[in-house]
Motif scaffolding. Structure first.
Motif, PDB file in Angstrom:
ATOM      1  N   LEU A  12      -5.251 -78.485 -26.684  1.00  0.00           N
ATOM      2  CA  LEU A  12      -3.826 -78.319 -26.774  1.00  0.00           C
ATOM      3  C   LEU A  12      -3.097 -78.402 -28.063  1.00  0.00           C
ATOM      4  CD1 LEU A  12      -3.115 -80.672 -23.508  1.00  0.00           C
ATOM      5  CD2 LEU A  12      -3.415 -78.290 -23.710  1.00  0.00           C
ATOM      6  N   VAL A  13      -1.869 -77.767 -28.158  1.00  0.00           N
ATOM      7  CA  VAL A  13      -1.105 -77.470 -29.293  1.00  0.00           C
ATOM      8  C   VAL A  13       0.120 -78.213 -28.919  1.00  0.00           C
ATOM      9  CG1 VAL A  13      -0.090 -76.294 -31.151  1.00  0.00           C
ATOM     10  CG2 VAL A  13      -2.014 -75.605 -30.065  1.00  0.00           C
ATOM     11  N   ALA A  14       0.443 -79.315 -29.554  1.00  0.00           N
ATOM     12  CA  ALA A  14       1.826 -80.218 -29.388  1.00  0.00           C
ATOM     13  C   ALA A  14       2.962 -79.618 -30.356  1.00  0.00           C
ATOM     14  CB  ALA A  14       1.761 -81.676 -29.522  1.00  0.00           C
ATOM     15  N   SER A  15       2.476 -79.350 -31.758  1.00  0.00           N
ATOM     16  CA  SER A  15       3.539 -78.930 -32.590  1.00  0.00           C
ATOM     17  C   SER A  15       3.017 -77.828 -33.360  1.00  0.00           C
ATOM     18  CB  SER A  15       3.874 -79.992 -33.414  1.00  0.00           C
ATOM     19  OG  SER A  15       2.909 -80.739 -34.157  1.00  0.00           O
ATOM     20  N   SER A  73       9.538 -69.480 -21.614  1.00  0.00           N
ATOM     21  CA  SER A  73       8.899 -70.399 -20.706  1.00  0.00           C
ATOM     22  C   SER A  73       8.863 -71.799 -21.262  1.00  0.00           C
ATOM     23  CB  SER A  73       7.600 -70.060 -20.206  1.00  0.00           C
ATOM     24  OG  SER A  73       6.632 -70.198 -21.427  1.00  0.00           O
ATOM     25  N   ASP A  74       8.425 -73.004 -20.274  1.00  0.00           N
ATOM     26  CA  ASP A  74       8.648 -74.125 -20.972  1.00  0.00           C
ATOM     27  C   ASP A  74       7.021 -74.450 -21.904  1.00  0.00           C
ATOM     28  OD1 ASP A  74       6.511 -74.700 -19.184  1.00  0.00           O
ATOM     29  OD2 ASP A  74       7.558 -76.495 -18.223  1.00  0.00           O
ATOM     30  N   CYS A  75       6.159 -73.102 -22.110  1.00  0.00           N
ATOM     31  CA  CYS A  75       4.942 -73.671 -22.681  1.00  0.00           C
ATOM     32  C   CYS A  75       4.616 -72.475 -23.875  1.00  0.00           C
ATOM     33  CB  CYS A  75       3.907 -73.599 -21.916  1.00  0.00           C
ATOM     34  SG  CYS A  75       3.774 -72.626 -20.434  1.00  0.00           S
ATOM     35  N   ASP A  76       5.660 -71.889 -24.492  1.00  0.00           N
ATOM     36  CA  ASP A  76       5.418 -70.726 -25.363  1.00  0.00           C
ATOM     37  C   ASP A  76       4.580 -70.978 -26.760  1.00  0.00           C
ATOM     38  OD1 ASP A  76       6.831 -68.733 -23.810  1.00  0.00           O
ATOM     39  OD2 ASP A  76       8.638 -69.478 -24.381  1.00  0.00           O
ATOM     40  N   LEU A  77       3.529 -70.279 -26.851  1.00  0.00           N
ATOM     41  CA  LEU A  77       2.945 -70.557 -28.280  1.00  0.00           C
ATOM     42  C   LEU A  77       2.700 -69.523 -28.781  1.00  0.00           C
ATOM     43  CD1 LEU A  77       1.084 -72.903 -29.046  1.00  0.00           C
ATOM     44  CD2 LEU A  77      -1.006 -71.786 -28.041  1.00  0.00           C
ATOM     45  N   SER A  78       3.107 -69.246 -30.435  1.00  0.00           N
ATOM     46  CA  SER A  78       3.065 -68.333 -31.113  1.00  0.00           C
ATOM     47  C   SER A  78       1.881 -68.255 -32.018  1.00  0.00           C
ATOM     48  CB  SER A  78       4.432 -67.798 -31.808  1.00  0.00           C
ATOM     49  OG  SER A  78       4.683 -68.858 -32.869  1.00  0.00           O
ATOM     50  N   VAL A  79       1.493 -67.398 -32.632  1.00  0.00           N
ATOM     51  CA  VAL A  79       0.366 -67.217 -33.309  1.00  0.00           C
ATOM     52  C   VAL A  79       0.810 -66.305 -34.847  1.00  0.00           C
ATOM     53  CG1 VAL A  79      -1.900 -66.119 -33.922  1.00  0.00           C
ATOM     54  CG2 VAL A  79      -1.340 -66.963 -31.672  1.00  0.00           C
ATOM     55  N   LEU A 109      -1.152 -71.703 -34.947  1.00  0.00           N
ATOM     56  CA  LEU A 109      -0.481 -71.596 -33.628  1.00  0.00           C
ATOM     57  C   LEU A 109       0.680 -72.553 -33.628  1.00  0.00           C
ATOM     58  CD1 LEU A 109      -3.979 -72.103 -31.856  1.00  0.00           C
ATOM     59  CD2 LEU A 109      -2.856 -70.050 -32.569  1.00  0.00           C
ATOM     60  N   HIS A 110       1.789 -72.146 -33.146  1.00  0.00           N
ATOM     61  CA  HIS A 110       2.949 -72.805 -33.198  1.00  0.00           C
ATOM     62  C   HIS A 110       3.558 -73.084 -31.643  1.00  0.00           C
ATOM     63  CE1 HIS A 110       6.726 -74.566 -34.889  1.00  0.00           C
ATOM     64  NE2 HIS A 110       7.354 -74.117 -33.827  1.00  0.00           N
ATOM     65  N   ALA A 111       3.733 -74.436 -31.355  1.00  0.00           N
ATOM     66  CA  ALA A 111       4.176 -74.649 -29.860  1.00  0.00           C
ATOM     67  C   ALA A 111       5.535 -74.722 -29.820  1.00  0.00           C
ATOM     68  CB  ALA A 111       3.581 -76.014 -29.545  1.00  0.00           C
ATOM     69  N   HIS A 112       6.264 -73.939 -29.164  1.00  0.00           N
ATOM     70  CA  HIS A 112       7.847 -73.667 -29.259  1.00  0.00           C
ATOM     71  C   HIS A 112       8.320 -74.566 -28.111  1.00  0.00           C
ATOM     72  CE1 HIS A 112       7.778 -70.370 -32.035  1.00  0.00           C
ATOM     73  NE2 HIS A 112       6.476 -69.997 -31.558  1.00  0.00           N
ATOM     74  N   GLY A 113       9.691 -74.816 -28.333  1.00  0.00           N
ATOM     75  CA  GLY A 113      10.539 -75.483 -27.461  1.00  0.00           C
ATOM     76  C   GLY A 113      10.905 -74.707 -26.237  1.00  0.00           C
ATOM     77  N   VAL A 114      11.355 -75.039 -25.155  1.00  0.00           N
ATOM     78  CA  VAL A 114      11.473 -74.489 -24.072  1.00  0.00           C
ATOM     79  C   VAL A 114      12.361 -73.224 -24.358  1.00  0.00           C
ATOM     80  CG1 VAL A 114      12.426 -74.323 -21.645  1.00  0.00           C
ATOM     81  CG2 VAL A 114      11.245 -76.487 -22.543  1.00  0.00           C
ATOM     82  N   LYS A 171      19.275 -70.759 -23.689  1.00  0.00           N
ATOM     83  CA  LYS A 171      19.888 -71.460 -25.067  1.00  0.00           C
ATOM     84  C   LYS A 171      18.634 -71.626 -26.078  1.00  0.00           C
ATOM     85  CE  LYS A 171      22.721 -74.014 -22.967  1.00  0.00           C
ATOM     86  NZ  LYS A 171      23.813 -75.285 -22.601  1.00  0.00           N
ATOM     87  N   GLY A 172      17.687 -72.186 -25.336  1.00  0.00           N
ATOM     88  CA  GLY A 172      16.237 -72.556 -26.219  1.00  0.00           C
ATOM     89  C   GLY A 172      15.576 -71.167 -26.830  1.00  0.00           C
ATOM     90  N   TRP A 173      15.846 -70.202 -25.843  1.00  0.00           N
ATOM     91  CA  TRP A 173      15.159 -69.154 -26.412  1.00  0.00           C
ATOM     92  C   TRP A 173      15.893 -68.631 -27.704  1.00  0.00           C
ATOM     93  CZ3 TRP A 173      13.680 -64.583 -22.657  1.00  0.00           C
ATOM     94  CH2 TRP A 173      12.627 -63.698 -23.149  1.00  0.00           C
ATOM     95  N   GLN A 174      17.189 -68.736 -27.408  1.00  0.00           N
ATOM     96  CA  GLN A 174      17.999 -68.152 -28.711  1.00  0.00           C
ATOM     97  C   GLN A 174      17.547 -68.898 -30.118  1.00  0.00           C
ATOM     98  OE1 GLN A 174      21.807 -68.740 -26.785  1.00  0.00           O
ATOM     99  NE2 GLN A 174      22.222 -66.377 -26.840  1.00  0.00           N
ATOM    100  N   LYS A 175      17.520 -70.365 -29.838  1.00  0.00           N
ATOM    101  CA  LYS A 175      17.269 -71.094 -30.831  1.00  0.00           C
ATOM    102  C   LYS A 175      15.961 -70.911 -31.472  1.00  0.00           C
ATOM    103  CE  LYS A 175      16.302 -76.039 -31.582  1.00  0.00           C
ATOM    104  NZ  LYS A 175      15.768 -77.106 -30.776  1.00  0.00           N
TER     105      LYS A 175
END
Lengths: 325, 272
Positions: A176-179, A200-206, A192-197, A233-237
């Motif tokens: 799991l990636v927390a941050s 979805s509430d569990c988006d991970l980028s590479v 691997l970056h764990a994003h804020g909501v 709003k989270g997505w915009q951020k």
């Protein structure tokens, strides 16, 4: 975030450790026989090498069906010196098998990592095809919870569409990636970056600093209408933060296999802005949610494929979020 | 309250069993199964009481295909000459089919109701109107939605509990005494229905949902709702109200943990 990306990307693994890992886990897998194409249909999976060593399969802009095997999201794999990482293993078991076969046609390096960008079935239900490779299945720290809540339901729904036994299993991440975390494919570090909501509430980028490529999963939609299952709003951020990364290329979760960054985010940002602004106005006028669904974001119709399939749901989500502001 | 509880207990298992057993029967069979289901429910909720056709007296407005199964907006328009006593909303194929029982008080305008519900499987939604002379009238509407009952309350449980009990009331800008107006009541409550799993504990988040809502105006009842697990999280309910004079609308919410949340609102709303 951009600074963190570049800092982590610079980290290297000693070649000794790499060799030990190869000996421990790799050798046996190299000899694994290919699964015959006939076992899962003869549809050949096509990938494009968008940057050196990064191969992307273009998902079709359709809803899941028995004809498209739920291969509707982009899938990718990245080849390093020592191993391979899969980013989104496909929309069902057969789709994953075809992706694996495509990988094996290009390289015999071990598949060490299968990254699941978020919980949605079109991105992850092919994971079962890689179980025999014994990779680390990597996901956002909130992915297990999301899978527990929805995995069985997604699976049942997919079986109804594709046929019994064809969805593939729910694979729970083993790492799991927390941050932020880095994995090394051998002279090729992936951050691997764990994003804020956001989407979805569990988006991970590479982030692949070697080629300057950002694999965004569903944090980026191009041409195909976005779907909102987290926070507008989270997505915009998150998009604002991601735009600070000087990537040469981005790979969206839906849309062309490679797009320029950050310009390819403009349409998505405009869409989110319009939906948020007009939903807020609707809430302020005191109209109820069904009326908002009918009126918000009309100017975006015609600018996206699959608009009618997702837009109303997006407005519903946005409404729920802003009515308590 | 008693009847809602009884119906849940007697039908919870039946609902789970039947939905698992459905193996894509022909359309006619499905229709027959749905009619059978309604017969069972009718008997469980209303015993042997006659239910008349309510076409013309009740209109259910709901999306044919829900955009979000955990938040299906349902709007009910009630007409007819007879005084209205209450309304039952039944979501046939939900684990707790009786979503709510509204009882209208003397200060209610019982002609328009809006609420948001969870829908777990393709289902008929029945609205049953009860008139003051104890007659029942029903209409039905089919809704295509699935998975709404086990959908997460919105990310993680902790976040969902943060603002619990926060109540907002929206009134139209101009309020005329003696004239019906539409009130929108919003309540922050996760309405955990016991079907959402917490991954950390691998246990289902225990059910904790709103049992009843009472709205009164200076002590006189406006509307009473016995609710159940089918109400969406952070419920929003609109109802008609006839303010006789200036005063205070009082909202009292009680959940299954016997927590109560209350708030009073000035009518008309004080400026600022």
């Amino acid at each position: 975030m951009s600074t963190k990306y570049s800092r982590c990307a610079a980290s290297a693994t000693s070649s000794d450790a790499t060799r030990r890992r190869l000996l421990a886990g790799g050798i046996g897998l190299l000899g694994a026989p290919l699964i015959a194409a006939a076992a899962f249909g003869n549809k050949e999976l096509v990938t494009f090498e968008v940057a050196p060593g990064i191969h992307v399969r273009r998902g079709v802009d359709e809803q899941a069906s028995a004809v498209n095997d739920n291969a509707i999201a982009n899938s990718a794999f990245i080849v390093g010196r020592d191993s391979v990482a899969v980013i989104d293993p496909g929309g069902c078991l057969d789709d994953g098998r075809r992706l694996r076969q495509r990988i094996r046609a290009l390289t015999s390096l071990p598949i060490r990592y299968v990254v699941m960008s978020h919980v949605h079935p079109d991105h992850i239900f092919g994971a079962g095809a890689f179980a025999a490779d014994k990779p680390e299945f990597i996901g956002h720290a909130r992915l297990p919870q999301a899978l527990a809540q929805r995995g069985d339901y997604y699976r049942a729904t997919l079986e109804k569409i594709l046929g019994t036994g064809r969805s593939g299993p729910v694979i729970v991440p083993t790492r799991l990636v927390a941050s932020e975390e880095t994995v090394d494919l051998g002279d090729r570090a992936l951050v691997l970056h764990a994003h804020g909501v956001a989407h979805s509430d569990c988006d991970l980028s590479v982030w692949d600093s070697t080629s300057g490529t950002l694999l965004l999963g569903d944090l980026l939609f191009v041409h195909r209408v976005p779907s909102l299952d987290g926070s507008i709003k989270g997505w915009q951020k998150e998009l604002r933060l991601l735009k600070g990364i000087a990537a040469k290329l981005a790979v969206p979760g839906h849309g062309p296999v490679g797009v320029s960054w950050p310009s390819a985010a403009h349409d998505l940002e405009r869409y989110l802005d319009v939906v948020l602004r007009e939903t807020r106005a609707a809430v302020k006028r005191g109209v109820d949610i069904s009326e908002a669904v009918a009126t918000v974001g009309k100017s975006e119709r015609g600018k996206w494929t699959l608009f009618v399939d997702y837009h109303g749901h997006n407005v519903t989500q946005a409404f729920k979020e802003v009515e308590w502001e | 309250m008693g009847i809602v509880h009884k119906v849940i207990v007697s039908l919870l298992l039946a609902a789970c069993g039947s939905s698992a057993a459905i193996a894509a029967p022909a359309a006619d069979d499905e229709e027959a199964a749905r009619a059978g289901r309604w017969k069972e429910l009718q008997h469980a909720i209303f015993a042997d009481r006659v239910i008349h056709d309510g076409t013309g007296s009740i209109v259910i407005d709901a999306p044919q295909r829900a955009l979000d199964a955990a938040l299906v907006p349902v709007s009910l328009t009630l007409k007819g000459d007879k005084p209205i006593k209450g309304l039952y909303l039944i979501i046939d194929n939900n684990p707790g089919p009786l979503a709510g029982h509204f009882i209208f008080g003397p200060l209610a305008d019982p002609h328009s109701l809006k609420l948001r519900v969870r829908v777990n499987a393709y289902t008929y939604i029945h609205a049953v109107l009860e008139t003051a002379d104890d007659q029942l009238y029903s209409v039905a509407r089919f809704v295509k939605a699935a998975g709404g009952c086990s959908a997460p309350a919105g990310g993680d449980d902790e976040r969902a509990l943060q603002d619990i009990g926060h109540i907002k009331l929206r009134l139209p800008e101009s309020v005329v005494m003696g004239k019906p107006l539409q009130v929108q009541l919003m309540i922050r409550h996760p309405n955990f229905n016991g079907m959402q799993m917490n991954q950390v504990t691998r246990l289902y988040t225990p059910a904790m949902f709103i049992r009843s809502i009472d709205v009164s105006f200076d002590g006189t009842p406006v509307i009473h709702l016995d609710s159940d697990i089918s109400l969406s999280s952070d419920p929003v309910i609109s109802f008609g109200f006839i303010p006789p004079h200036k005063g205070k609308l009082k909202v009292l919410v009680r959940d299954t943990k016997d927590s109560t949340f209350g708030q009073s609102f000035d009518v008309p709303a004080l400026a600022g």
